[in-house]
Design a protein around this motif. Structure first.
Motif, short mmCIF file in Angstrom:
data_model
loop_
_atom_site.label_atom_id
_atom_site.label_comp_id
_atom_site.label_asym_id
_atom_site.label_seq_id
_atom_site.Cartn_x
_atom_site.Cartn_y
_atom_site.Cartn_z
N PHE A 8 0.87 -1.16 0.05
CA PHE A 8 0.03 -0.04 0.12
C PHE A 8 0.91 1.22 0.10
O PHE A 8 2.09 1.15 0.53
CB PHE A 8 -0.82 -0.01 1.07
CG PHE A 8 -1.71 -1.09 1.24
CD1 PHE A 8 -3.28 -1.00 0.79
CD2 PHE A 8 -1.57 -2.25 2.04
CE1 PHE A 8 -4.18 -2.18 0.91
CE2 PHE A 8 -2.31 -3.44 2.25
CZ PHE A 8 -3.57 -3.17 1.66
N SER A 11 3.36 1.62 3.10
CA SER A 11 3.91 0.17 3.63
C SER A 11 5.28 0.31 3.82
O SER A 11 5.99 0.95 3.00
CB SER A 11 3.33 -0.91 2.74
OG SER A 11 2.36 -1.00 2.59
N HIS A 34 -1.58 -2.49 -4.33
CA HIS A 34 -2.90 -2.37 -3.68
C HIS A 34 -4.07 -2.15 -4.65
O HIS A 34 -5.27 -2.57 -4.23
CB HIS A 34 -3.12 -1.30 -2.83
CG HIS A 34 -2.88 0.42 -3.45
ND1 HIS A 34 -3.87 1.09 -3.32
CD2 HIS A 34 -1.81 0.60 -4.06
CE1 HIS A 34 -3.41 2.02 -4.13
NE2 HIS A 34 -2.26 1.88 -4.59
N SER A 52 0.22 2.71 6.11
CA SER A 52 -0.54 2.81 4.85
C SER A 52 -1.46 3.98 4.94
O SER A 52 -2.28 4.26 5.81
CB SER A 52 -1.36 1.48 4.77
OG SER A 52 -2.38 1.29 5.64
N TYR A 53 -1.45 4.53 3.59
CA TYR A 53 -1.85 5.91 3.40
C TYR A 53 -1.74 6.75 4.62
O TYR A 53 -2.59 7.65 5.01
CB TYR A 53 -3.53 5.55 3.28
CG TYR A 53 -3.90 4.66 1.89
CD1 TYR A 53 -4.17 5.55 0.73
CD2 TYR A 53 -4.23 3.38 1.81
CE1 TYR A 53 -4.48 4.88 -0.56
CE2 TYR A 53 -4.40 2.68 0.73
CZ TYR A 53 -4.52 3.42 -0.34
OH TYR A 53 -4.76 2.78 -1.72
N GLY A 60 -5.21 1.70 9.00
CA GLY A 60 -5.99 0.75 8.10
C GLY A 60 -7.15 1.22 7.55
O GLY A 60 -7.99 0.59 6.73
N SER A 63 -6.77 1.91 3.72
CA SER A 63 -6.20 0.64 2.96
C SER A 63 -7.41 -0.16 2.74
O SER A 63 -7.73 -1.44 1.98
CB SER A 63 -5.28 0.03 3.76
OG SER A 63 -4.37 0.94 3.96
N ALA A 66 -9.11 -0.44 -0.33
CA ALA A 66 -8.45 -0.78 -1.61
C ALA A 66 -8.77 -1.66 -2.24
O ALA A 66 -9.40 -2.98 -1.84
CB ALA A 66 -6.75 -1.08 -1.15
N ILE A 91 -5.45 -3.28 9.53
CA ILE A 91 -6.39 -3.40 8.08
C ILE A 91 -7.30 -4.54 8.25
O ILE A 91 -8.27 -4.43 7.78
CB ILE A 91 -5.39 -3.47 6.84
CG1 ILE A 91 -4.38 -2.35 6.58
CG2 ILE A 91 -5.91 -4.01 5.65
CD1 ILE A 91 -3.35 -2.40 5.65
#
Length: 229
Positions: A8, A11, A34, A52-53, A60, A63, A66, A91
């Motif tokens: 992602f 990550s 992703h 992530s993001y 999470g 994500s 995604a 996530i």
């Protein structure tokens, strides 16, 4: 056996997971972006740690939407192995593949150090190379690792033997000292500690190595092939 390591934006443990599979097992492993919409070629999906993001909204939460997560849900339903580590655990809870949520550490500080875990359930595909009740050294690195669920969910986790690992010295305030859990079928595991960072004595512990050998042995046994040494 073929492994997928999801990637992602944000990550940062994807390389660690990739190298753990490559160096420990020597099995095929791919980075999977992703936006991927097909995981049918893979037998085990690793959802790595990181931010992530950027952990916007909450860890999470973005994500979870995604495109690849629809495929992770399908793989889990098919009985394939899914392991979420740290942010990957977050996530999986956001996606509803595991119950509960991860809150801020009770110290309100980022914790990064070795921890001692107790193996509570050694019957999952990820833990067969451990002894029940065994204590292992696996590092943590998180700010939101405080596992929480309601009383009814906790009772279900205990009744179904879904608590996989507990902390011997709780570093974050997790309910019932929980460090890792699985779904009812046992093929999806989420944990805050990082087994991919404990696959060599040079890293301080090689206890995490047995999580990866457990996965391969379980898969080979189910496919009637020779076990990994």
């Amino acid at each position: 056996m073929k492994f997928a390591v999801l990637v992602f934006p944000g990550s940062n443990c994807d390389i660690d997971c990739y190298k753990a599979v490559q160096d420990t097992l020597g099995e095929p492993v791919d980075y999977v972006w992703h936006t991927t919409t097909d995981l049918s070629a893979y037998d085990c999906i690793l959802v790595p740690g990181g931010f992530s993001y950027g952990d916007y909204l909450r860890c999470g939460a973005i994500s979870r939407f995604a495109p690849v997560m629809n495929e992770v849900a399908k793989a889990a339903e098919e009985g394939k192995f899914v392991l979420g580590i740290c942010n990957g655990f977050q996530i999986l809870t956001e996606a509803g593949l595991l119950p509960g949520a991860l809150l801020r550490n009770n110290s309100m500080k980022f914790r990064c150090h070795d921890t001692t875990l107790k193996v509570v359930n050694n019957t999952t595909p990820f833990t067969t190379d451990f002894a029940e009740g065994e204590e292992i050294i696996i590092p943590i690195a998180h700010g939101e690792g405080n596992y929480y669920c309601d009383e009814e969910t906790l009772a279900e986790l205990k009744a179904n033997n879904q608590i996989v690992f507990t902390y011997t010295n709780n570093p974050n305030g997790s309910l019932a000292d929980i460090a890792g859990i699985c779904n009812k079928k046992g093929n999806v595991v989420g944990m805050m500690p990082h087994p991919e960072r404990a696959v060599s004595t040079l890293l301080g512990s090689e206890d995490g190595k047995r999580m990866f050998t457990s996965i391969l042995k379980t898969w080979r046994d189910s496919h009637g092939t020779a076990s990994v040494r």
